[in-house]
Design an enzyme around this catalytic site. Structure first.
Site, PDB file in Angstrom:
ATOM      1  N   HIS A   1       0.759  -1.119   0.028  1.00 30.76           N
ATOM      2  CA  HIS A   1      -0.012   0.004   0.055  1.00 30.76           C
ATOM      3  C   HIS A   1       0.838   1.287  -0.070  1.00 30.76           C
ATOM      4  O   HIS A   1       1.936   1.069   0.525  1.00 30.76           O
ATOM      5  CB  HIS A   1      -0.696  -0.016   1.243  1.00 30.76           C
TER       6      HIS A   1
ATOM      7  N   ASP B   1       3.319  -4.431   8.146  1.00 31.30           N
ATOM      8  CA  ASP B   1       1.997  -3.478   8.070  1.00 31.30           C
ATOM      9  C   ASP B   1       0.861  -4.752   8.030  1.00 31.30           C
ATOM     10  O   ASP B   1       0.622  -5.384   7.273  1.00 31.30           O
ATOM     11  CB  ASP B   1       2.017  -2.822   6.539  1.00 31.30           C
TER      12      ASP B   1
ATOM     13  N   GLN C   1      -4.688  -5.130   7.424  1.00 31.17           N
ATOM     14  CA  GLN C   1      -5.748  -6.135   6.923  1.00 31.17           C
ATOM     15  C   GLN C   1      -5.657  -7.197   7.891  1.00 31.17           C
ATOM     16  O   GLN C   1      -6.639  -7.982   8.130  1.00 31.17           O
ATOM     17  CB  GLN C   1      -5.453  -6.644   5.407  1.00 31.17           C
TER      18      GLN C   1
ATOM     19  N   LYS D   1     -10.301  -0.323  10.602  1.00 24.56           N
ATOM     20  CA  LYS D   1     -10.516  -1.518   9.750  1.00 24.56           C
ATOM     21  C   LYS D   1     -11.023  -2.674  10.805  1.00 24.56           C
ATOM     22  O   LYS D   1     -11.476  -3.665  10.206  1.00 24.56           O
ATOM     23  CB  LYS D   1      -9.385  -1.878   9.234  1.00 24.56           C
TER      24      LYS D   1
ATOM     25  N   CYS E   1      -4.820   2.430  -3.241  1.00 20.83           N
ATOM     26  CA  CYS E   1      -3.805   3.082  -3.005  1.00 20.83           C
ATOM     27  C   CYS E   1      -2.517   2.025  -3.168  1.00 20.83           C
ATOM     28  O   CYS E   1      -1.465   1.825  -2.348  1.00 20.83           O
ATOM     29  CB  CYS E   1      -3.687   3.236  -1.621  1.00 20.83           C
TER      30      CYS E   1
HETATM   31  N1  PMP Z   1      -1.745  -0.642   4.728  1.00 16.83           N
HETATM   32  C1  PMP Z   1      -2.835  -1.187   4.201  1.00 16.83           C
HETATM   33  C2  PMP Z   1      -2.598  -2.880   3.702  1.00 16.83           C
HETATM   34  C3  PMP Z   1      -3.940  -0.809   4.078  1.00 16.83           C
HETATM   35  O1  PMP Z   1      -4.970  -1.493   3.542  1.00 16.83           O
HETATM   36  C4  PMP Z   1      -4.290   0.628   4.482  1.00 16.83           C
HETATM   37  C5  PMP Z   1      -5.673   0.962   4.556  1.00 16.83           C
HETATM   38  N2  PMP Z   1      -6.433   0.956   3.077  1.00 16.83           N
HETATM   39  C6  PMP Z   1      -3.210   1.203   4.919  1.00 16.83           C
HETATM   40  C7  PMP Z   1      -2.125   0.626   5.158  1.00 16.83           C
HETATM   41  C8  PMP Z   1      -3.321   2.783   5.491  1.00 16.83           C
HETATM   42  O2  PMP Z   1      -4.099   2.792   6.396  1.00 16.83           O
HETATM   43  P1  PMP Z   1      -4.837   4.147   7.013  1.00 16.83           P
HETATM   44  O3  PMP Z   1      -5.385   4.754   5.861  1.00 16.83           O
HETATM   45  O4  PMP Z   1      -5.946   3.714   7.956  1.00 16.83           O
HETATM   46  O5  PMP Z   1      -3.895   4.853   7.691  1.00 16.83           O
END
Ligand code: PMP
Length: 404
Positions: free
Chosen positions: A121, A198, A201, A224, A362
């Site tokens: 991401h 990270d 998920q 999430k 993203c």
């Molecule tokens: N890493 C992953 C794998 C994600 O799915 C997300 C959220 N889409 C993020 C990082 C970033 O999270 P946040 O926007 O809540 O900071």
């Protein structure tokens, strides 16, 4: 015993909403999950009954709020098998990853390598690009196999004595691939590198123990995890967190400030400058409490069954390409529909009450690597039902007819 989503659905007020004349079918939990009453109530109770700023007060409300805030830290620590002092509250996973990259960056220099994967991401790419731009740090990306799994042979080749940090997504938000982070952590450590995970998920879908996965830092977001927005977590192994320089400066993160010198607080407060997201932290504490009261392995099986039903429904349909089919993948189903833009599909599905995400999620470098400009993503949470999967498949079928 099998997990029955109908037992928890009444706890989520939003799930009784209608979209036009249709019941809501919410398949966008990988972007942000809906909130149970336990979370809404805990946040509302705090604001109604105890609210004040934390740590610095001597009055009753300040003490009560501080206790609730610190108690939330304890709950989150218990949830991931960590010590309380290792839990830094941040605004979200993005802030957590920026914090760790900025901190580690202080001891990196030109030519040092940071190893990422092609399925990251942006939150786990851009903070490292900052170090590339500022310091000349070299970014390397582990390629993927055709099914969306990580190419572990390539990873082994790419970890070298120059590798100083390995930062990997535990479960891809696009492909659903679950990476063997323990094995990667062992390889990283053997090369003397720091391992960052990270877990945005993965922490939602299965029990996660930070020590079992062997990481040095783990980042995730509250929203999430059925908690609120505006709160996230950076877990750092005690000695790693101790060695990390402060990031933002302000109140609460200092030991002593003078006109000509400064000393910093111990972790985790060293990394929590200013008034923290108090209400949100308490909401996250309530979310992990609530989740801990469920049979999480049964929940994981339920989500896997939803995914399989949806994927089976799509497989073999002309013009549909599912992105990511790695063994053991999580409950996110990204796909493209030949001849139709993902945004159009998502908008048409909305007419049937079905909420999915469309776009690059993203993860632009990944989309380019897959040769697609965007995709539709249906993601499943514990409250989704097989009837909802069927409603999604039926709505998609009608949507496709519209384009053919
Ligand atoms: N890493 C992953 C794998 C994600 O799915 C997300 C959220 N889409 C993020 C990082 C970033 O999270 P946040 O926007 O809540 O900071």
């Amino acid at each position: 015993m099998a997990f029955d989503p109908d037992h928890v659905r009444p706890e989520f007020p939003i799930l009784s909403r209608r979209i036009g004349d249709r019941p809501l079918v919410y398949l966008d939990s990988a972007a942000s999950a809906q909130k149970p009453e336990a979370v809404i109530g805990a946040m509302s109770d705090l604001m109604r009954n105890s609210y004040a700023n934390v740590h610095r007060g001597l009055h009753t409300l300040a003490n009560e709020t501080t206790e609730l805030y610190e108690n939330a830290r304890k709950k989150v620590a218990g949830f991931i098998g960590a010590a309380e002092s290792e839990i830094v509250f941040t605004r979200g996973a993005t802030e957590a990853l920026n914090l760790v990259a900025a901190g580690l960056g202080r001891s990196l220099s030109a030519g040092d390598e940071v190893l990422l994967t092609e399925m990251e991401h942006h939150a786990n790419i851009v903070p490292w690009h900052f170090l590339r731009e500022r310091l000349g740090v070299v970014l390397r990306f582990v390629p993927l196999l055709p099914d969306g799994a990580l190419d572990m042979e390539a990873l082994e080749r790419l970890i070298t004595p120059r590798t100083r940090v390995v930062s990997v997504v535990h479960m891809s938000n696009v492909l659903g691939t679950v990476n063997p982070v323990r094995r990667i952590a062992d390889l990283a450590h053997a090369a003397g590198a720091v391992m960052v995970v990270d877990a945005c998920q993965s922490v939602v879908h299965a029990p996660l123990d930070v020590h079992e996965i062997g990481a040095d830092f783990v980042a995730f977001s509250g929203h999430k995890l059925y908690g609120p927005t505006g709160i996230g977590v950076l877990w750092g192994r005690a000695e790693r967190l101790d060695a990390l320089p402060p990031w933002q400066g302000g109140g609460e993160m200092i030991d002593r400030v003078d006109f000509d010198q400064i000393t910093y607080a111990e972790p985790p407060l060293r990394f929590e400058a200013g008034t923290p997201p108090i209400v949100e932290a308490v909401g996250l504490g309530a979310a992990v409490d609530w989740l801990s009261g469920l049979d999480r392995l049964a929940v994981a099986e339920h989500e896997a069954a939803l995914y399989s039903r949806a994927a089976e429904g799509l497989s073999g349909v002309n013009g549909i390409r599912i992105l990511g089919q790695a063994e053991g993948k999580g409950a996110v189903l990204s796909f493209t529909v030949e001849g139709a833009h993902a945004h159009d599909i998502a908008q048409l599905l909305d007419r049937y009450g079905v909420a999915v995400r469309a776009g690059t999620h993203c993860a632009e470098p990944l989309m380019r690597r897959l040769g697609v400009s965007s995709s539709v993503r249906a993601s499943f949470g514990l409250y989704n039902t097989t009837q909802e999967v069927d409603a999604f498949l039926e709505a998609l079928d009608r949507t496709r007819t519209f384009f053919s």
